[in-house]
Design an enzyme around this catalytic site. Structure first.
Site, PDB file in Angstrom:
ATOM      1  N   GLY A 163     -54.703  -0.316  23.810  1.00  0.00           N
ATOM      2  CA  GLY A 163     -53.816  -0.459  22.650  1.00  0.00           C
ATOM      3  C   GLY A 163     -53.343   0.882  22.112  1.00  0.00           C
ATOM      4  O   GLY A 163     -53.606   1.950  22.685  1.00  0.00           O
ATOM      5  N   SER A 164     -52.650   0.814  20.996  1.00  0.00           N
ATOM      6  CA  SER A 164     -52.059   2.004  20.376  1.00  0.00           C
ATOM      7  C   SER A 164     -53.156   3.008  19.974  1.00  0.00           C
ATOM      8  O   SER A 164     -53.101   4.196  20.313  1.00  0.00           O
ATOM      9  CB  SER A 164     -51.265   1.512  19.168  1.00  0.00           C
ATOM     10  OG  SER A 164     -50.906   2.513  18.314  1.00  0.00           O
ATOM     11  N   CYS A 185     -55.331   3.047   7.710  1.00  0.00           N
ATOM     12  CA  CYS A 185     -54.577   4.303   7.881  1.00  0.00           C
ATOM     13  C   CYS A 185     -53.856   4.763   6.611  1.00  0.00           C
ATOM     14  O   CYS A 185     -53.679   5.962   6.401  1.00  0.00           O
ATOM     15  CB  CYS A 185     -53.601   4.165   9.047  1.00  0.00           C
ATOM     16  SG  CYS A 185     -52.741   2.588   9.086  1.00  0.00           S
ATOM     17  N   GLY A 223     -48.312   2.004  13.201  1.00  0.00           N
ATOM     18  CA  GLY A 223     -49.407   1.384  12.469  1.00  0.00           C
ATOM     19  C   GLY A 223     -49.537  -0.102  12.756  1.00  0.00           C
ATOM     20  O   GLY A 223     -50.573  -0.710  12.476  1.00  0.00           O
ATOM     21  N   LYS A 226     -56.102  -3.875   1.038  1.00  0.00           N
ATOM     22  CA  LYS A 226     -56.957  -2.818   1.599  1.00  0.00           C
ATOM     23  C   LYS A 226     -56.799  -1.519   0.806  1.00  0.00           C
ATOM     24  O   LYS A 226     -57.780  -0.862   0.471  1.00  0.00           O
ATOM     25  CB  LYS A 226     -56.590  -2.556   3.068  1.00  0.00           C
ATOM     26  CG  LYS A 226     -56.892  -3.720   4.002  1.00  0.00           C
ATOM     27  CD  LYS A 226     -56.429  -3.377   5.417  1.00  0.00           C
ATOM     28  CE  LYS A 226     -56.346  -4.624   6.285  1.00  0.00           C
ATOM     29  NZ  LYS A 226     -55.581  -4.406   7.517  1.00  0.00           N
ATOM     30  N   HIS A 247     -47.566   8.152   7.872  1.00  0.00           N
ATOM     31  CA  HIS A 247     -47.386   7.337   6.659  1.00  0.00           C
ATOM     32  C   HIS A 247     -47.113   8.259   5.461  1.00  0.00           C
ATOM     33  O   HIS A 247     -47.881   9.199   5.208  1.00  0.00           O
ATOM     34  CB  HIS A 247     -48.650   6.526   6.358  1.00  0.00           C
ATOM     35  CG  HIS A 247     -48.924   5.416   7.343  1.00  0.00           C
ATOM     36  ND1 HIS A 247     -48.037   5.000   8.303  1.00  0.00           N
ATOM     37  CD2 HIS A 247     -50.029   4.620   7.480  1.00  0.00           C
ATOM     38  CE1 HIS A 247     -48.560   3.996   8.997  1.00  0.00           C
ATOM     39  NE2 HIS A 247     -49.774   3.758   8.522  1.00  0.00           N
ATOM     40  N   ASN A 307     -50.906   8.507  10.946  1.00  0.00           N
ATOM     41  CA  ASN A 307     -51.672   7.252  10.901  1.00  0.00           C
ATOM     42  C   ASN A 307     -52.531   6.991  12.124  1.00  0.00           C
ATOM     43  O   ASN A 307     -53.615   6.413  11.995  1.00  0.00           O
ATOM     44  CB  ASN A 307     -50.735   6.066  10.658  1.00  0.00           C
ATOM     45  CG  ASN A 307     -49.597   5.994  11.655  1.00  0.00           C
ATOM     46  OD1 ASN A 307     -48.776   6.907  11.716  1.00  0.00           O
ATOM     47  ND2 ASN A 307     -49.543   4.929  12.433  1.00  0.00           N
TER      48      ASN A 307
HETATM   49  P1  NAP Z   1     -53.028  -2.890  19.552  1.00  0.00           P
HETATM   50  O1  NAP Z   1     -52.095  -1.844  20.041  1.00  0.00           O
HETATM   51  O2  NAP Z   1     -52.520  -4.281  19.392  1.00  0.00           O
HETATM   52  O3  NAP Z   1     -54.327  -2.905  20.542  1.00  0.00           O
HETATM   53  C1  NAP Z   1     -55.309  -3.911  20.481  1.00  0.00           C
HETATM   54  C2  NAP Z   1     -56.392  -3.717  21.547  1.00  0.00           C
HETATM   55  O4  NAP Z   1     -57.322  -4.799  21.420  1.00  0.00           O
HETATM   56  C3  NAP Z   1     -55.875  -3.741  23.004  1.00  0.00           C
HETATM   57  O5  NAP Z   1     -56.598  -2.829  23.781  1.00  0.00           O
HETATM   58  C4  NAP Z   1     -56.184  -5.174  23.458  1.00  0.00           C
HETATM   59  O6  NAP Z   1     -56.413  -5.288  24.862  1.00  0.00           O
HETATM   60  C5  NAP Z   1     -57.496  -5.423  22.722  1.00  0.00           C
HETATM   61  N1  NAP Z   1     -57.741  -6.860  22.573  1.00  0.00           N
HETATM   62  C6  NAP Z   1     -56.900  -7.820  22.095  1.00  0.00           C
HETATM   63  N2  NAP Z   1     -57.474  -9.042  22.180  1.00  0.00           N
HETATM   64  C7  NAP Z   1     -58.707  -8.851  22.735  1.00  0.00           C
HETATM   65  C8  NAP Z   1     -59.768  -9.724  23.103  1.00  0.00           C
HETATM   66  N3  NAP Z   1     -59.698 -11.051  22.913  1.00  0.00           N
HETATM   67  N4  NAP Z   1     -60.899  -9.181  23.643  1.00  0.00           N
HETATM   68  C9  NAP Z   1     -60.994  -7.849  23.847  1.00  0.00           C
HETATM   69  N5  NAP Z   1     -59.993  -6.959  23.540  1.00  0.00           N
HETATM   70  C10 NAP Z   1     -58.870  -7.460  22.985  1.00  0.00           C
HETATM   71  O7  NAP Z   1     -53.633  -2.500  18.129  1.00  0.00           O
HETATM   72  P2  NAP Z   1     -53.851  -1.016  17.454  1.00  0.00           P
HETATM   73  O8  NAP Z   1     -52.695  -0.633  16.619  1.00  0.00           O
HETATM   74  O9  NAP Z   1     -54.319  -0.091  18.514  1.00  0.00           O
HETATM   75  O10 NAP Z   1     -55.020  -1.325  16.422  1.00  0.00           O
HETATM   76  C11 NAP Z   1     -56.359  -1.535  16.824  1.00  0.00           C
HETATM   77  C12 NAP Z   1     -57.245  -1.701  15.611  1.00  0.00           C
HETATM   78  O11 NAP Z   1     -57.240  -0.514  14.839  1.00  0.00           O
HETATM   79  C13 NAP Z   1     -56.784  -2.839  14.682  1.00  0.00           C
HETATM   80  O12 NAP Z   1     -57.912  -3.485  14.156  1.00  0.00           O
HETATM   81  C14 NAP Z   1     -55.993  -2.085  13.612  1.00  0.00           C
HETATM   82  O13 NAP Z   1     -55.951  -2.784  12.400  1.00  0.00           O
HETATM   83  C15 NAP Z   1     -56.790  -0.783  13.507  1.00  0.00           C
HETATM   84  N6  NAP Z   1     -56.036   0.373  13.027  1.00  0.00           N
HETATM   85  C16 NAP Z   1     -54.823   0.699  13.546  1.00  0.00           C
HETATM   86  C17 NAP Z   1     -54.161   1.830  13.075  1.00  0.00           C
HETATM   87  C18 NAP Z   1     -52.805   2.266  13.597  1.00  0.00           C
HETATM   88  O14 NAP Z   1     -52.217   3.209  13.028  1.00  0.00           O
HETATM   89  N7  NAP Z   1     -52.283   1.665  14.656  1.00  0.00           N
HETATM   90  C19 NAP Z   1     -54.744   2.620  12.086  1.00  0.00           C
HETATM   91  C20 NAP Z   1     -56.006   2.278  11.593  1.00  0.00           C
HETATM   92  C21 NAP Z   1     -56.633   1.158  12.072  1.00  0.00           C
HETATM   93  P3  NAP Z   1     -55.297  -5.863  25.886  1.00  0.00           P
HETATM   94  O15 NAP Z   1     -54.308  -4.742  26.127  1.00  0.00           O
HETATM   95  O16 NAP Z   1     -56.102  -6.175  27.118  1.00  0.00           O
HETATM   96  O17 NAP Z   1     -54.683  -7.056  25.246  1.00  0.00           O
END
Ligand code: NAP
Length: 354
Positions: A20-21, A152, A183, A208, A245, A330
């Site tokens: 993921g991101s 974030c 984000g 949050k 952000h 972020n």
């Molecule tokens: P994302 O791009 O949607 O990535 C999600 C990850 O979770 C992917 O690696 C995905 O794998 C995996 N996943 C989804 N369903 C799953 C399952 N059933 N079992 C195991 N793995 C699974 O999300 P993100 O932006 O990186 O965010 C990840 C977390 O960090 C979230 O909880 C978010 O709220 C938090 N966060 C994000 C940010 C930000 O700036 N982006 C900042 C702070 C916190 P696949 O590729 O195999 O589907």
């Protein structure tokens, strides 16, 4: 490994949600880390069994590190060859998977919201509340543990508030955020929704930003935890910026300082990660810009390798006491970089944990 600068071998680490991101940012930041070595990658069953190169839609600006590209991606069962796992898991699955890993003896360093308000889990920003790390001693996971970092939008805000709250006491706070598209994860917001547009809602974000600062700035006494006691009103918006952000903040203090005192507090601010010289700690956690058109996401988000929080436009507020602008990256300070700094603090304070 025992302590900073006394590295005998690197600590093996895994990444949950590695595709993921946030997972990709972990890989980018950990690829050449002096203390940690990536030995395991995990994601959903959609990705499990593939090489990382085939599983991830890589969208970082540098290529996938060679040593990572051919590593296999596993599913998220707790049998990975590492001691610490960084979690960038989707919140719909993070809670259960992170608990399973902690119970199996892993140190879980999470970005997800699920465990942030568990009473025995630190919600940590190393410059702000490093003492809260002591909470892990009360956890019931045996050799395992869970530590979390904030949302974030909360992270940059709380870093900018920390020296002000310490010196002048916060009474009330209003914050309006303009949050980057990254984000929302990948692929995130549809291009037709966000180009030429601003979306005046980010689901569950305001709750949050209104609650997390009170835990982070709260006091951990011997027998109980006392949350900070001030009011926060947040309005969160998504804008067409890739990373960074920006937040417009108005504050009321218990003891109103002069503008010079506020700027001095930001300029002088330094904390435990800087004293410990942790690898991801920026030399200056907060940078105040006196130019009246700063900070801006495109120009300033990478300050301190994305770990410094930029502040600017301090001026009197006709309703509360002062207003100013905060900017932070972020996915670095607000996610992967913040979590890595949390792990560095943990390893530094609990030698031998790795
Ligand atoms: P994302 O791009 O949607 O990535 C999600 C990850 O979770 C992917 O690696 C995905 O794998 C995996 N996943 C989804 N369903 C799953 C399952 N059933 N079992 C195991 N793995 C699974 O999300 P993100 O932006 O990186 O965010 C990840 C977390 O960090 C979230 O909880 C978010 O709220 C938090 N966060 C994000 C940010 C930000 O700036 N982006 C900042 C702070 C916190 P696949 O590729 O195999 O589907």
């Amino acid at each position: 490994m025992t302590h900073k600068n006394q590295i005998t071998s690197k600590i093996p680490v895994g990444i949950l949600g590695s595709t993921g991101s946030v997972g990709q940012k972990f890989i980018e930041l950990l690829a050449e880390h002096p203390w940690f070595e990536i030995t395991a990658l995990a994601a959903s069953e959609r990705s499990a069994g593939k090489s990382y190169r085939d599983a991830a839609h890589w969208f970082m600006s540098s290529p996938i590190p060679e040593k990572i590209a051919d590593l296999p991606v596993s599913d998220c069962t707790p049998n990975l060859p590492c001691r610490i796992v960084f979690s960038g898991l989707d919140a719909s699955v993070a809670g259960k998977i992170e608990t399973e890993f902690a119970k199996a003896g892993y140190i879980v360093v999470s970005n997800s919201k699920n465990h942030r308000f568990d009473s025995d889990v630190p919600l940590l920003i190393p410059e702000v509340n490093p003492d809260h790390l002591a909470l892990i001693r009360t956890q019931q996971y045996g050799k395992g543990a869970i530590i979390t970092n904030p949302n974030c939008a909360t992270t940059g805000l709380v870093l900018a508030l920390k020296p002000l709250n310490d010196l002048f006491g916060l009474e009330a706070l209003n914050v309006v955020t303009m949050q980057a598209i990254s984000g929302a994860g990948y692929p995130g917001v549809a291009s037709l929704d966000i180009i030429d547009n601003m979306i005046p809602v980010i689901r569950n974000e305001e709750e949050k930003v209104e609650s997390e600062p009170l835990k982070i700035l709260g006091r951990l006494n011997e027998n109980h935890f006392e949350p900070a006691n001030f009011k926060i009103s947040a309005a969160c918006n998504r804008i067409a910026v890739t990373d960074g952000h920006t937040e417009c903040v108005s504050v009321k203090f218990r003891k109103k300082p002069s503008a010079q005192e506020i700027i001095g507090a930001w300029d002088r601010f330094s904390a435990e990660p800087q004293y410990l010289n942790l690898p991801s700690a920026p030399k200056q956690p907060i940078h105040y810009f006196s130019e009246d058109d700063a900070p801006q996401p495109k120009l300033h988000r990478m300050l301190g390798n994305g770990m410094t929080v930029s502040v600017g436009r301090l001026r009197e507020c006709p309703i509360l006491d002062y207003k100013f602008v905060v900017l932070s990256h972020n996915t670095i300070r607000g996610a992967a970089g913040g979590a890595i700094l949390n792990a560095e603090l943990l390893v530094s304070k609990f030698p031998g944990i790795g």
